[in-house]
Write a protein that holds these residues in place. Structure first.
Motif, PDB file in Angstrom:
ATOM      1  N   UNK A 139       0.847  -1.190   0.000  1.00 33.08           N
ATOM      2  CA  UNK A 139       0.000   0.000   0.000  1.00 33.08           C
ATOM      3  C   UNK A 139       0.883   1.241   0.000  1.00 33.08           C
ATOM      4  N   UNK A 140       0.246   2.392  -0.076  1.00 32.01           N
ATOM      5  CA  UNK A 140       0.952   3.653   0.113  1.00 32.01           C
ATOM      6  C   UNK A 140       0.263   4.435   1.220  1.00 32.01           C
ATOM      7  N   UNK A 141       1.057   5.203   1.924  1.00 29.89           N
ATOM      8  CA  UNK A 141       0.564   6.150   2.924  1.00 29.89           C
ATOM      9  C   UNK A 141       0.958   7.536   2.446  1.00 29.89           C
ATOM     10  N   UNK A 142      -0.013   8.436   2.403  1.00 36.34           N
ATOM     11  CA  UNK A 142       0.254   9.817   2.033  1.00 36.34           C
ATOM     12  C   UNK A 142       0.067  10.695   3.260  1.00 36.34           C
ATOM     13  N   UNK A 143       1.142  11.396   3.636  1.00 35.60           N
ATOM     14  CA  UNK A 143       1.094  12.406   4.692  1.00 35.60           C
ATOM     15  C   UNK A 143       1.462  13.734   4.046  1.00 35.60           C
ATOM     16  N   UNK A 170       6.132   9.439  10.595  1.00 35.48           N
ATOM     17  CA  UNK A 170       5.782   9.671  11.999  1.00 35.48           C
ATOM     18  C   UNK A 170       5.960  11.152  12.337  1.00 35.48           C
ATOM     19  N   UNK A 171       7.047  11.755  11.877  1.00 38.18           N
ATOM     20  CA  UNK A 171       7.257  13.176  12.186  1.00 38.18           C
ATOM     21  C   UNK A 171       6.163  14.042  11.566  1.00 38.18           C
ATOM     22  N   UNK A 172       5.687  13.683  10.377  1.00 35.56           N
ATOM     23  CA  UNK A 172       4.596  14.435   9.758  1.00 35.56           C
ATOM     24  C   UNK A 172       3.307  14.313  10.571  1.00 35.56           C
ATOM     25  N   UNK A 173       3.007  13.115  11.041  1.00 42.15           N
ATOM     26  CA  UNK A 173       1.788  12.912  11.842  1.00 42.15           C
ATOM     27  C   UNK A 173       1.901  13.670  13.161  1.00 42.15           C
ATOM     28  N   UNK A 200       5.555   1.073  12.083  1.00 43.56           N
ATOM     29  CA  UNK A 200       6.714   1.777  11.542  1.00 43.56           C
ATOM     30  C   UNK A 200       7.688   2.111  12.663  1.00 43.56           C
ATOM     31  N   UNK A 201       8.807   2.693  12.291  1.00 42.72           N
ATOM     32  CA  UNK A 201       9.820   3.116  13.251  1.00 42.72           C
ATOM     33  C   UNK A 201       9.497   4.535  13.723  1.00 42.72           C
ATOM     34  N   UNK A 202       9.683   4.776  14.998  1.00 43.01           N
ATOM     35  CA  UNK A 202       9.332   6.095  15.558  1.00 43.01           C
ATOM     36  C   UNK A 202      10.150   7.237  14.960  1.00 43.01           C
ATOM     37  N   UNK A 203      11.291   6.948  14.338  1.00 40.18           N
ATOM     38  CA  UNK A 203      12.118   8.007  13.760  1.00 40.18           C
ATOM     39  C   UNK A 203      11.810   8.249  12.278  1.00 40.18           C
ATOM     40  N   UNK A 204      10.783   7.607  11.741  1.00 40.99           N
ATOM     41  CA  UNK A 204      10.481   7.763  10.313  1.00 40.99           C
ATOM     42  C   UNK A 204       9.904   9.148  10.011  1.00 40.99           C
ATOM     43  N   UNK A 205      10.065   9.560   8.779  1.00 45.33           N
ATOM     44  CA  UNK A 205       9.527  10.845   8.329  1.00 45.33           C
ATOM     45  C   UNK A 205       8.008  10.869   8.437  1.00 45.33           C
TER      46      UNK A 205
END
Length: 137
Positions: A25-29, A63-66, A56-61
């Motif tokens: 799948x894809x996730x769009x943030x 996650x930072x967007x959310x 996901x990993x807590x350091x992912x981009x």
């Protein structure tokens, strides 16, 4: 004009079956400048709870967007496509760190993708409260 709207709490069986199949799948943030950030992910869909989950990993981009969206959550979309079939879930995302929520997301991931995710002490789950569903299952 064709309507591809689906009730996110009561999808028809073909739509739900499509979300049970193993698909990337894809996730769009959204980035701070408003441009879309689209990444491949594994997604599970729980129509009873109206939740989509992404581990996901807590350091992912993503996650930072959310997290940047604050307590209201980030507007996001997850999508999958296979030939003429496609499905999109839209809603507000929050990052969850509670062990029981992560374990539930991992269990559902293992069920859908037929493999147990590797241990990851930095794992979090992005939970999307699904507000809209679209597609052709």
């Amino acid at each position: 004009m064709a309507s591809y709207s689906v009730d996110p709490a009561a999808p028809d069986e073909p739509y739900l079956a499509f979300w049970r199949e193993r698909h990337l799948c894809t996730l769009t943030t959204l980035r701070p400048d408003g441009s879309p950030h689209v990444v491949p992910v594994g997604v599970t869909y729980d129509p009873d709870a109206r939740l989509a989950r992404v581990i996901t990993n807590k350091s992912s981009t993503k996650v930072s967007h959310v997290l940047a969206a604050g307590s209201e959550g980030a507007r996001v979309a997850v999508c999958q496509v296979a030939g003429r079939r496609w499905a999109t879930l839209e809603g507000r995302a929050h990052v969850r760190t509670e062990p029981e929520r992560i374990a539930e997301a991992e269990r559902r991931y293992a069920e859908r993708y037929e493999r147990v995710p590797s241990p990851n002490p930095s794992r979090v789950v992005i939970e999307i409260q699904v507000e809209r569903a679209l597609g052709r299952g």
